[in-house]
Write an enzyme that holds these catalytic residues in place. Structure first.
Site, PDB file in Angstrom:
ATOM      1  CG  HIS A  34      -1.227  -3.788   1.329  1.00  0.00           C
ATOM      2  ND1 HIS A  34      -0.926  -3.115   0.166  1.00  0.00           N
ATOM      3  CD2 HIS A  34      -2.324  -4.534   1.062  1.00  0.00           C
ATOM      4  CE1 HIS A  34      -1.824  -3.435  -0.759  1.00  0.00           C
ATOM      5  NE2 HIS A  34      -2.692  -4.302  -0.242  1.00  0.00           N
ATOM      6  CD  GLU A  93      -2.852  -8.300  -1.164  1.00  0.00           C
ATOM      7  OE1 GLU A  93      -4.052  -8.391  -1.342  1.00  0.00           O
ATOM      8  OE2 GLU A  93      -2.305  -7.250  -0.793  1.00  0.00           O
TER       9      GLU A  93
HETATM   10  P1  13P Z   1      -7.440  -5.466  -5.566  1.00  0.00           P
HETATM   11  O1  13P Z   1      -8.383  -6.585  -5.180  1.00  0.00           O
HETATM   12  O2  13P Z   1      -8.139  -4.166  -5.818  1.00  0.00           O
HETATM   13  O3  13P Z   1      -6.538  -5.876  -6.674  1.00  0.00           O
HETATM   14  O4  13P Z   1      -6.515  -5.172  -4.286  1.00  0.00           O
HETATM   15  C1  13P Z   1      -5.893  -6.247  -3.670  1.00  0.00           C
HETATM   16  C2  13P Z   1      -5.293  -5.759  -2.414  1.00  0.00           C
HETATM   17  O5  13P Z   1      -4.342  -5.012  -2.428  1.00  0.00           O
HETATM   18  C3  13P Z   1      -5.914  -6.218  -1.160  1.00  0.00           C
HETATM   19  O6  13P Z   1      -5.110  -5.928  -0.073  1.00  0.00           O
END
Ligand code: 13P
Length: 254
Positions: free
Chosen positions: A99, A167
């Site tokens: 992450h 992401e």
């Molecule tokens: P948000 O949905 O709060 O933008 O976070 C995404 C995330 O980092 C999920 O791992």
């Protein structure tokens, strides 16, 4: 597949599961969308206990997969770390690794993330997060950055369950998202890179993460190469998370 990442937030699990059950559309369960929750590790056993008790009004817990938000690549004398064997022993199904918050706040690099991926292999489903920063996006080097982050699968025999979560760092918690068509293009690119990098030419599932809500989820799920979502903030509310799962169920025919 829809995964909730609760990060380091305290969630009233009783309320959450109650709200989830109220909103979750029972008929659609036949399509059996896989959905999972990665609570802070300290609360996973509470979730498992609640599932074992099978409390009325909490039936969705019977279907939810559980996972960890990160995992250590080793075991033994490593104070504070959570090993893969502990993840298995507690009955968790998946582990998020790589992450951007781990990369940024805890200085995790590709070498370490590769070790984590290798330690999970064939035991726990890996959800590998990748994504570019705002500057990298502005410079137009998103694909180069993702390709470099995906170097870690080079030569690895990947498990069929191996999943990537795209992401974009600038979309996390910001309320901003890329255009759906751009997400689709990136997901196709990720699938191609993993296919050509991995030893067994695996085409992975790719989830989108970054400011996913019940308002914008449908536009993402309509895209061909979007296989689900990794949801942060909007997953903290059981009712909103259930809405996102319902939208996935009605948009994607699996
Ligand atoms: P948000 O949905 O709060 O933008 O976070 C995404 C995330 O980092 C999920 O791992």
């Amino acid at each position: 597949m829809i995964i909730a990442n609760w990060k380091s937030n305290i969630v009233d699990m009783n309320q959450w599961t109650h709200d989830f059950d109220d909103e979750y559309i029972v008929n659609e369960r036949l399509q059996s969308t896989i959905f999972g929750v990665a609570p802070p590790s300290l609360y996973i056993e509470t979730m498992h206990l609640m599932r074992a008790l099978n409390i009325p009004g909490h039936s969705a817990l019977q279907e939810v997969l559980t996972g960890v938000q990160d995992v250590d690549h080793s075991y033994g004398s490593r104070t504070g770390a959570i090993s893969v064997d502990m993840v298995i022993d507690t009955g968790c199904n998946f582990a998020i690794i790589g992450h951007s918050e781990r990369r940024d706040l805890f200085n995790e690099d590709n070498d370490l993330i590769k070790e984590k991926l290798k330690s999970l292999k064939n035991k726990v489903m890996a959800v590998l997060c990748i994504g570019e920063t705002k500057e990298e996006n502005d410079k137009g080097i998103t694909k180069d950055v993702l390709k470099q982050q995906l170097d870690i699968v080079k030569g690895l025999e990947l498990d069929q369950s191996f999943t990537v979560a795209y992401e974009p760092v600038w979309a996390i918690g910001s309320g901003l998202t890329p255009e759906s068509k751009d997400i689709n293009e990136i997901h196709k690119y990720i699938k191609d890179v993993v296919q050509s990098n991995s030893a067994n030419s695996l085409i992975p599932k790719v989830l989108y993460g970054g400011s996913v809500t019940d308002k914008n989820a449908e536009s993402f799920f309509k895209e061909e190469f979007v296989d689900g979502a990794l949801v942060g903030g909007a997953s903290l509310d059981g009712s909103t998370f259930a809405k996102i799962v319902n939208i996935f169920n009605s948009t994607k025919k699996i």
